[in-house]
Design an enzyme around this catalytic site. Sequence first.
Site, PDB file in Angstrom:
ATOM      1  N   GLY A 165       0.887  -1.103  -0.087  1.00 24.18           N
ATOM      2  CA  GLY A 165      -0.119  -0.132  -0.189  1.00 24.18           C
ATOM      3  C   GLY A 165       0.801   1.355  -0.081  1.00 24.18           C
ATOM      4  N   ALA A 172       0.265  -7.462   5.804  1.00 19.24           N
ATOM      5  CA  ALA A 172       1.822  -7.759   5.658  1.00 19.24           C
ATOM      6  C   ALA A 172       2.602  -6.575   5.805  1.00 19.24           C
ATOM      7  CB  ALA A 172       2.114  -8.342   4.301  1.00 19.24           C
ATOM      8  N   LEU A 180       6.546 -12.420   3.628  1.00 16.18           N
ATOM      9  CA  LEU A 180       5.609 -12.828   4.100  1.00 16.18           C
ATOM     10  C   LEU A 180       4.068 -13.046   3.311  1.00 16.18           C
ATOM     11  CD1 LEU A 180       3.887 -13.223   6.897  1.00 16.18           C
ATOM     12  CD2 LEU A 180       3.336 -10.832   6.864  1.00 16.18           C
ATOM     13  N   LYS A 185      -8.075  -0.027  21.905  1.00 13.64           N
ATOM     14  CA  LYS A 185      -7.373   0.918  21.430  1.00 13.64           C
ATOM     15  C   LYS A 185      -7.667   2.308  22.012  1.00 13.64           C
ATOM     16  CE  LYS A 185      -5.740   3.357  17.095  1.00 13.64           C
ATOM     17  NZ  LYS A 185      -5.815   3.410  15.757  1.00 13.64           N
ATOM     18  N   GLU A 187      -0.770  35.978   8.628  1.00 12.63           N
ATOM     19  CA  GLU A 187      -0.738  37.443   8.846  1.00 12.63           C
ATOM     20  C   GLU A 187       0.570  38.038   8.579  1.00 12.63           C
ATOM     21  OE1 GLU A 187      -3.319  38.766  12.017  1.00 12.63           O
ATOM     22  OE2 GLU A 187      -2.435  40.581  11.936  1.00 12.63           O
ATOM     23  N   ARG A 233      -4.392  41.735  23.520  1.00 13.70           N
ATOM     24  CA  ARG A 233      -5.668  41.513  23.502  1.00 13.70           C
ATOM     25  C   ARG A 233      -5.972  40.456  24.534  1.00 13.70           C
ATOM     26  NH1 ARG A 233     -10.038  41.550  19.892  1.00 13.70           N
ATOM     27  NH2 ARG A 233      -8.933  43.192  18.745  1.00 13.70           N
ATOM     28  N   GLU A 243     -13.644  35.591  14.750  1.00 11.71           N
ATOM     29  CA  GLU A 243     -13.093  35.208  15.991  1.00 11.71           C
ATOM     30  C   GLU A 243     -13.773  34.670  17.112  1.00 11.71           C
ATOM     31  OE1 GLU A 243      -8.616  37.181  15.741  1.00 11.71           O
ATOM     32  OE2 GLU A 243     -10.341  38.538  14.967  1.00 11.71           O
TER      33      GLU A 243
HETATM   34  C1  LIG Z   1      -2.360   8.553   7.598  1.00 16.92           C
HETATM   35  C2  LIG Z   1      -1.917   6.961   8.223  1.00 16.92           C
HETATM   36  C3  LIG Z   1      -2.605   6.355   9.401  1.00 16.92           C
HETATM   37  C4  LIG Z   1      -1.949   5.032   9.579  1.00 16.92           C
HETATM   38  N1  LIG Z   1      -2.837   4.532  10.762  1.00 16.92           N
HETATM   39  C5  LIG Z   1      -2.575   3.584  11.242  1.00 16.92           C
HETATM   40  C6  LIG Z   1      -3.328   2.627  12.432  1.00 16.92           C
HETATM   41  O1  LIG Z   1      -4.188   3.333  12.743  1.00 16.92           O
HETATM   42  N2  LIG Z   1      -2.855   1.752  12.888  1.00 16.92           N
HETATM   43  C7  LIG Z   1      -1.743   1.080  12.546  1.00 16.92           C
HETATM   44  O2  LIG Z   1      -1.442   0.104  13.042  1.00 16.92           O
HETATM   45  N3  LIG Z   1      -1.144   1.793  11.476  1.00 16.92           N
HETATM   46  C8  LIG Z   1      -1.294   2.573  10.684  1.00 16.92           C
HETATM   47  N4  LIG Z   1      -0.618   3.139   9.909  1.00 16.92           N
HETATM   48  C9  LIG Z   1       0.763   2.561   9.388  1.00 16.92           C
HETATM   49  C10 LIG Z   1       0.526   1.504   8.045  1.00 16.92           C
HETATM   50  O3  LIG Z   1      -0.383   2.004   7.301  1.00 16.92           O
HETATM   51  C11 LIG Z   1       0.250   0.260   8.131  1.00 16.92           C
HETATM   52  O4  LIG Z   1       1.152  -0.395   8.973  1.00 16.92           O
HETATM   53  C12 LIG Z   1      -0.185  -0.549   7.069  1.00 16.92           C
HETATM   54  O5  LIG Z   1      -0.725  -1.850   7.397  1.00 16.92           O
HETATM   55  C13 LIG Z   1       1.152  -0.619   6.121  1.00 16.92           C
HETATM   56  O6  LIG Z   1       0.710  -1.346   4.954  1.00 16.92           O
HETATM   57  P1  LIG Z   1       1.267  -1.084   3.620  1.00 16.92           P
HETATM   58  O7  LIG Z   1       0.522  -2.130   2.754  1.00 16.92           O
HETATM   59  O8  LIG Z   1       0.702   0.244   2.987  1.00 16.92           O
HETATM   60  O9  LIG Z   1       2.751  -1.361   3.851  1.00 16.92           O
HETATM   61  P2  LIG Z   1       3.900  -0.754   2.618  1.00 16.92           P
HETATM   62  O10 LIG Z   1       4.092   0.730   3.344  1.00 16.92           O
HETATM   63  O11 LIG Z   1       3.759  -1.078   1.455  1.00 16.92           O
HETATM   64  O12 LIG Z   1       4.959  -1.611   3.508  1.00 16.92           O
HETATM   65  C14 LIG Z   1       5.337  -1.635   4.557  1.00 16.92           C
HETATM   66  C15 LIG Z   1       6.500  -2.766   4.915  1.00 16.92           C
HETATM   67  O13 LIG Z   1       6.014  -4.066   4.811  1.00 16.92           O
HETATM   68  C16 LIG Z   1       6.877  -4.757   3.926  1.00 16.92           C
HETATM   69  N5  LIG Z   1       6.063  -5.772   3.334  1.00 16.92           N
HETATM   70  C17 LIG Z   1       4.943  -5.335   2.655  1.00 16.92           C
HETATM   71  N6  LIG Z   1       4.383  -6.667   2.179  1.00 16.92           N
HETATM   72  C18 LIG Z   1       5.279  -7.555   2.389  1.00 16.92           C
HETATM   73  C19 LIG Z   1       5.263  -8.927   2.326  1.00 16.92           C
HETATM   74  N7  LIG Z   1       4.182  -9.386   1.956  1.00 16.92           N
HETATM   75  N8  LIG Z   1       6.270  -9.521   2.745  1.00 16.92           N
HETATM   76  C20 LIG Z   1       7.238  -8.769   3.270  1.00 16.92           C
HETATM   77  N9  LIG Z   1       7.247  -7.707   3.555  1.00 16.92           N
HETATM   78  C21 LIG Z   1       6.357  -6.900   3.254  1.00 16.92           C
HETATM   79  C22 LIG Z   1       7.426  -3.682   3.130  1.00 16.92           C
HETATM   80  O14 LIG Z   1       8.634  -3.899   2.501  1.00 16.92           O
HETATM   81  C23 LIG Z   1       7.511  -2.362   4.193  1.00 16.92           C
HETATM   82  O15 LIG Z   1       8.928  -2.932   4.877  1.00 16.92           O
HETATM   83  C24 LIG Z   1      -1.112   4.519   9.331  1.00 16.92           C
HETATM   84  C25 LIG Z   1      -0.238   4.985   8.348  1.00 16.92           C
HETATM   85  C26 LIG Z   1      -0.937   6.140   7.622  1.00 16.92           C
HETATM   86  C27 LIG Z   1       0.085   6.910   6.681  1.00 16.92           C
END
Ligand SMILES: Cc1cc2nc3c(=O)[nH]c(=O)nc-3n(C[C@H](O)[C@H](O)[C@H](O)COP(=O)(O)OP(=O)(O)OC[C@H]3O[C@@H](n4cnc5c(N)ncnc54)[C@H](O)[C@@H]3O)c2cc1C
Length: 1400
Positions: free
Chosen positions: A304, A393, A459, A477, A856, A934, A1317
């Site tokens: 992602g 993952a 994974l 949480k 401002e 103010r 304000e």
């Molecule tokens: C705005 C925002 C809000 C968020 N809120 C939360 C939250 O509420 N709770 C929370 O826990 N996290 C949160 N996160 C963190 C993050 O989004 C999560 O950890 C999410 O699950 C990451 O998934 P991704 O697919 O985007 O990972 P990526 O960014 O694509 O990858 C993350 C890591 O996983 C590795 N990876 C991915 N797939 C595999 C695979 N199949 N095998 C081996 N390695 C792999 C990648 O190499 C990298 O190291 C948030 C992030 C953002 C930006």
Amino acid sequence: MVNEISLNSAKELEEIKEINHKNFSNKLEFYLNGTCVELENPDPDTTLLQYIRSIGLTGTKLGCAEGGCGACTVLISSYDSTTQRIVNSSVNACLAPLCSIDGRHVITIEGIGSSHNPHPVQERIALLHGSQCGFCTPGIAMSLYALLRNNPEPSEKEIEECFDGNLCRCTGYRPILDAAKTFASTSKPISRDNQIGDEKHIDSNGCCDNKKQEKTSQTKGCGRENCCQLSGKVEELVIFDEFPKYKLKRYDSSQELIFPPSLMKRVPKPLSFIGRKTKWFRPINLDQLLDLKRVYPNAKLVSGNTEVGIETKFKKLKYPIQIYVGEVKALQSWEFGDFGLTIGANITLSKFQQVLQDACKHYKPHQTQVFQAILNNLRWFAGNQIRNVATPAGNIVTGSPISDLNPIFLATNTFFTLTSSSPTTINDSDNENKNRRMIPSEEFWTGYRKTILAEQEILEKIFVPCSNENEFVRAYKQAKRRDDDIAIVNAALRVALDKDHLVQDVCLAFGGMSGVSLRATQAEGFVKGRKWGDEKVLQELLETTLQELQLNFSAPGGMASYRRSLAAGFIYKFWHDIGTRIGLYTSENNSNNSSIIKEELTEIIEREISQGVQSFGRPEDGKNHVGKSIPHASALKQVTGEAVYLDDIPKVHGELYGALLLSQEPHAKILSIDASEALAQLGVHGFFSAKDIPGENKWGPIFHDEEVFASTEVYCVGQIIGLIVADTQTLAQEAVRLVKVKYERLPYILTIEEAIDKQSFFPNERQIVRGDLDYAFNEADYIFEGSSRIGGQEHFYLETQASLVIPKPEDHEFEVHASTQNPTETQIVLASVLGIRANKVVCRVKRLGGGFGGKETRSIPLTAALVVGAWHLKRPIRCMLDRDEDMMITGQRHPALGRWRISMSKDGKIKGLDLDIYMNAGWSSDLSTAVLDRAMTHADNCYYIANMRVRGKICKTNIHSNTAFRGFGGPQGMMIMENIINEVADSMGISVDTLREINLYKEGQKTHFNQLLIDWHIPQLYQQLKKTSDFEKRRNQVDSYNASHKWRKRGLAFVPTKFGLSYTALHLNQAGALVHLYQDGSVLVSHGGVEMGQGLHTKILQIAAETLSVPLDQIHIMETSTNTVANTSATAASVSSDINGYAVANACQKLAERLRPYREKIPNASFEEICRAAYFDRVNLSANGFYKTPDIGYSWEKNEGQMFYYFTMGAAVTEIELDLLTGDHTILRTDLCMDIGRSLNYAIDIGQIEGGFVQGVGWCTIEESLFFPNGQLFTRGPGNYKIPGFRDIPQDFRVSTYQGAQYPHLKTIHSSKGVGEPPLFLGSSVFFAIRDAIKAGRQVNFSNYYLSHGYFAQANSINEIVRLSSPATPERIRMACIDHISKAAFVSRKEDEKPWILMA
Ligand SMILES: Cc1cc2nc3c(=O)[nH]c(=O)nc-3n(C[C@H](O)[C@H](O)[C@H](O)COP(=O)(O)OP(=O)(O)OC[C@H]3O[C@@H](n4cnc5c(N)ncnc54)[C@H](O)[C@@H]3O)c2cc1C
Ligand code: FES
Ligand code: FES
């Protein structure tokens, strides 16, 4: 472009050849708004947002680049060949790699409609006032659009939830929700808004088409559940026939852009792209992926990109080889097995939610405990846009200690399948030939963000087991904000009981308690074999858990006491929840019944669907334009993405990009600056610093105590030292990181307390003294003293600061586009910096994506830096600050401290107040003296204090320079006063409401700065609101709720406000205007005010139309510029409609007078004919207008003269509900009434009231600005600085304007009042309602109760006065509650232990 990626080893080349036979293509193909796009070898580092904006689709905005604001939301549709369904997902374009969208259909805001033919989503948001500055609006519209694409008839709940990844800083969300709910299958009439008259037609969703009918015995309604006619809700509608009626478009989902059929048939190809810094592969099956991973063991897998994207953008980590796994179907599969669910590790979290819901139906109820626990946490996991792409993952492999999933996997015997390619099987797709190992989750994480994953492994699958009978799992949480926030602490707790309730198996897993998700194994060991429900076991379990989960005061993450309280609190909740499930706890403490225990301890605080009612006045008779609720003049352009903000201005010829070199030290001598490496980079054009300034380096809005570029010393982290100019933003930002600055560290000060200790103040101390303080204290019946501490607040305008500086070849002229509230000051400073005259610089502002005071003066340093570069290079330079830079550099609301001593009489009258206010100004004085003025003049709030001394000091510290922010110090002053009132009432043992009423100002009394209160409506408004809000009845209800609930409390608070209108600097109270009439009857109005969402231009158009008697659509305002109206004051102090409105009216009156003879001569002529006739008669059809506020002029020395022209006033009543065990709260209801005179536009003013209130709620609840002890700002983005979201507003939000008042003394334009304000402070009613609930919590003497049971420590502090610092974050609330758990969890600070983060 230089290709920095090379294939280095011969072995690698060999391997690549083997993989290459699988035909990796370097062509990216996708659809954009229905059109096919093909790109050859795109740069893998480009985000989708960068790409779409670069091709001119600038409707999608950049607000944060970290997935936290939703301004960049687009729709991505893809075809799932397995289910043969089209999947429509809202996605953050700022995090989506361009290369990841192959085979997808991307729809941007431009793709759904235009201002001439808006999509129903766009039309309704615009016309129902859901857009103010508009910067958030396209993203919000796209989230709603995405929901409708998947579900054309969503429920109201689904609508509220679809916005959990979007933020808006202006509107207070209510009008957006109202507009969105018109699409709901069960929508209520939205016509609480006067806009919508009885002819409204909101397709089939509008209940009874909102036709008001008399309810009779014959009334059948329209067949809807809760039909407005049957429920009588229609009575609440406020319908005024004279307001415009809108025929809104029917929503027809069959008219949407279709998914391109060619994409359905398309067979995905493996892809590979080579960019400047990154090589990108997209395999299409597991074999290819594993092969690639074997050849490139160090390659970064990207799924992602919600973690990787943050790491590369903000942590500057480099991943030169990336493998995108989004097309590998094997990683997205799922299977329901006999013993549990197996999912592909890269299923999206949204899909995972659906699969889990199906699993809950597929398995027997007792088997679904784990699935339900995951579902529970996924509900609060990020926002929709993130869940639509992020994967388990990604979460698991990142191994974050605050992951929301990992504790659940840890607690539930989840297994991970780790897979690699067997070296012998490169071309073998046979599954048998892969190396697979299945390991229990608890073996997976080995340290902070470390896992056992071997280099070549991925994974592949996750096995989530079913639960057994008598096994229970819960997940918890707690975050600062419930929606879209990372956890402070989370937990997954599992227990298996035998028939005698003895614990057979148990697992207590926590996140946020160390560098990894962990299990409290000692506590588990303790409770195993013991009886669930035995109170003593519970207490010992809590003690053992706290013993085990130790945290130092200075532990990373801070909040040690709170985190330990949460961990123990979750166990306490779990214990009672499971106890209730197995039939224990028919009573607790022999008084409460089990249903209350269940609700209090087992449920999180849930909110109802929001609803709002607005009641407001009508336009005065005889007025055609003024007073009408016309939508914001740019609303349709904003919601369709057509409105142009600074960074949407197309590139100008020869344009370069600037990046600022910022100090990394809070206070240091600059020993040397070496930019040679940066300058050696291809595409870098120059580096500029203090020595390059042609004119004056010093500047400042009041005192010239700042430098554009720091010359010898830096005074805060983020101070500007220099500027790198390069071809592109990326090059400039990369190059600036290569500039080396050597510092010699000097001592520094961060907080107000340190500044007081070291007597570090700016020289301008002020005081206001009225009456005889000695007398007041000598005659006192009671004297109380105390202090109030208030934190800062980040403006968080959605559009960060930006400028485009264009040098002209001739005469050293400069054309400057700046996102500033202050074009004149910008012009003057730029001229001074360049050593030229002001008449050579023109500053233009089209609109701002929010300002709130933050633009401002603090917009000027960026523009000044750019102009130096542009001067030397003779080329245009642009820069839009990244969100983290903006937050670091541009200053915030001043943190404040009030120390007070008050003299009271027995009957509750305030006799005297001695108050010292300290404000943290940061490193330069900026506007701090005026802000302090103010605060001092508002420290009486609405109370008469015969003898009062208020002294003010401005603390000089080494943080960013704090500045104007909506309210401009007023809220801090009033907050201190309201704290005093509350504490005094508690100390005297009387109700705060009684004390307040005794001391409220009356008409004709004078403030402490000797201003006579005339047209003073607070006493009447107060009584009116008390009645309409049902205050007394609800006070009793709250008290009885509190008497029957132990861990949930409600709080109710009534807060009044008055706000003085006028700049306190006399000379600023003036305005100019220029109005042209053209021969075709069109009118061009220019005035000195800047449109930043507050609807100023709309109101000005109404004033001009009224004065000239022309239709609104014939009048236009192009921009604000210093060459049309000179010497403007900043758009600030809520007086812009007052002063600019009068100036425009003045010009229009002159023109109307010149046209009068023609109107008389040809009475039936159109305006065009009249203008033409006058033109041919050689009448001057241009006029300028001017206004200066009369009567004002205050002398600080003598404490006499009129400080403010008038006051805007109001009051709010808020009721909240609080979970004492977590500090979580929700706003149940707010009733708010404002006296805003006769509004120029009620809808716009209601928008200001609601938006200001919600911003005030953020200020005193969740918005916490924090610094590391080394002076670096910790809260640098939406990830860790939380502003209120859609579901933080009052569940029931009732806003009214004070009706029926007479204004014999009000001499403002059309008797309107400034409103920007004044409402903000009313957000503090939430703070005081929280305080009220905490008091109720403390009254249940937990410690005594538990002492009597022999547990835990002392019962002290229970009866102490509640002294709550602002903001009332969940941490502060929880720790203020004081009970046996928080006391046992308390972590003392050891000598010399520094806090991890601190409030300045
Ligand atoms: C705005 C925002 C809000 C968020 N809120 C939360 C939250 O509420 N709770 C929370 O826990 N996290 C949160 N996160 C963190 C993050 O989004 C999560 O950890 C999410 O699950 C990451 O998934 P991704 O697919 O985007 O990972 P990526 O960014 O694509 O990858 C993350 C890591 O996983 C590795 N990876 C991915 N797939 C595999 C695979 N199949 N095998 C081996 N390695 C792999 C990648 O190499 C990298 O190291 C948030 C992030 C953002 C930006
Ligand atoms: S810009 Fe993408 S979420 Fe903020
Ligand atoms: S209108 Fe939402 S941020 Fe301004």
